[in-house]
Scaffold this motif. Structure first.
Motif, short mmCIF file in Angstrom:
data_model
loop_
_atom_site.label_atom_id
_atom_site.label_comp_id
_atom_site.label_asym_id
_atom_site.label_seq_id
_atom_site.Cartn_x
_atom_site.Cartn_y
_atom_site.Cartn_z
N VAL A 182 89.92 46.15 -8.49
CA VAL A 182 91.38 46.27 -8.43
C VAL A 182 91.86 46.74 -9.80
CG1 VAL A 182 93.54 45.07 -7.95
CG2 VAL A 182 91.44 44.38 -6.75
N ASN A 183 92.62 47.82 -9.81
CA ASN A 183 93.03 48.46 -11.06
C ASN A 183 94.52 48.74 -11.07
OD1 ASN A 183 90.14 49.19 -12.04
ND2 ASN A 183 90.24 49.89 -9.93
N GLY A 184 95.14 48.56 -12.22
CA GLY A 184 96.53 48.89 -12.40
C GLY A 184 96.65 50.12 -13.29
N VAL A 185 97.84 50.72 -13.31
CA VAL A 185 98.07 51.93 -14.10
C VAL A 185 99.33 51.72 -14.96
CG1 VAL A 185 98.48 54.41 -14.06
CG2 VAL A 185 97.06 53.35 -12.28
N TYR A 186 99.15 51.86 -16.28
CA TYR A 186 100.29 51.80 -17.19
C TYR A 186 101.17 53.03 -16.99
CZ TYR A 186 97.78 48.21 -19.86
OH TYR A 186 97.12 47.08 -20.25
N ALA B 199 97.23 55.52 -18.43
CA ALA B 199 95.98 54.81 -18.66
C ALA B 199 95.85 53.67 -17.64
CB ALA B 199 95.95 54.25 -20.07
N SER B 200 94.62 53.40 -17.22
CA SER B 200 94.43 52.33 -16.23
C SER B 200 93.84 51.09 -16.88
CB SER B 200 93.53 52.82 -15.09
OG SER B 200 92.25 53.13 -15.57
N PHE B 201 93.98 49.96 -16.21
CA PHE B 201 93.42 48.70 -16.67
C PHE B 201 92.79 47.96 -15.49
CE2 PHE B 201 97.88 48.05 -15.70
CZ PHE B 201 97.94 46.84 -15.04
N ARG B 202 91.68 47.32 -15.76
CA ARG B 202 90.94 46.58 -14.73
C ARG B 202 91.58 45.22 -14.56
NH1 ARG B 202 86.40 47.64 -11.39
NH2 ARG B 202 85.33 45.69 -11.00
N MET B 203 91.88 44.85 -13.31
CA MET B 203 92.49 43.57 -13.01
C MET B 203 91.47 42.56 -12.51
SD MET B 203 95.92 45.12 -11.24
CE MET B 203 96.84 43.61 -11.12
N GLY B 204 90.44 43.04 -11.83
CA GLY B 204 89.41 42.16 -11.28
C GLY B 204 88.68 42.85 -10.15
N ALA B 205 87.90 42.08 -9.39
CA ALA B 205 87.12 42.63 -8.29
C ALA B 205 86.83 41.53 -7.27
CB ALA B 205 85.82 43.22 -8.81
#
Length: 128
Positions: free
Chosen positions: A85-89, A93-99
């Motif tokens: 699961v990934n978010g986007v600023y 740029a993206s950031f990893r939230m978890g899996a």
């Protein structure tokens, strides 16, 4: 039977049919809580940022981007063993939230919700 009696009966029939139609619509429509089908996943970006899924173990890398306030459904690719699961600023740029562990044989599929802000984000996955 006079014309006024015929009109009254016809009006009563139309009113009854209208009430049955309204009752049918009330029973058959509802919130978008339908179960996901086998091997399907949905991402809902409910925070103030876009989000996407990454399919680990498959030859496909990511799902379609869900913009804030939207949900996107897709198939889980074969050979996937985990979904990231990934978010986007706002900068892109993206950031990893978890899996979480998932596969294309999961029945029912999954619904993933991202929430909050890019400074205070959270997410959860629901087998639905």
């Amino acid at each position: 039977m006079g014309i006024s009696q015929t009109v009254k009966r016809a009006a009563a029939g139309v009113a009854a049919a209208g009430m049955l139609t309204a009752a049918t619509l009330a029973v058959t429509t509802g919130p978008a809580a339908a179960a996901m089908g086998k091997g399907r996943v949905q991402i809902c970006a409910q925070g103030n940022y876009a989000a996407y899924l990454s399919f680990e173990g498959s030859r496909y890398s990511t799902s379609v981007l869900a913009v804030p306030g939207a949900c996107v459904k897709t198939d889980i690719p074969t050979s996937t063993y985990q979904i990231g699961v990934n978010g986007v600023y706002n900068s892109g740029a993206s950031f990893r939230m978890g899996a979480f562990v998932a596969s294309s044989s999961d029945d029912p599929g999954w619904k993933v919700y991202t929430k909050g802000t890019t400074a205070a984000w959270w997410w959860y996955a629901d087998r639905n």
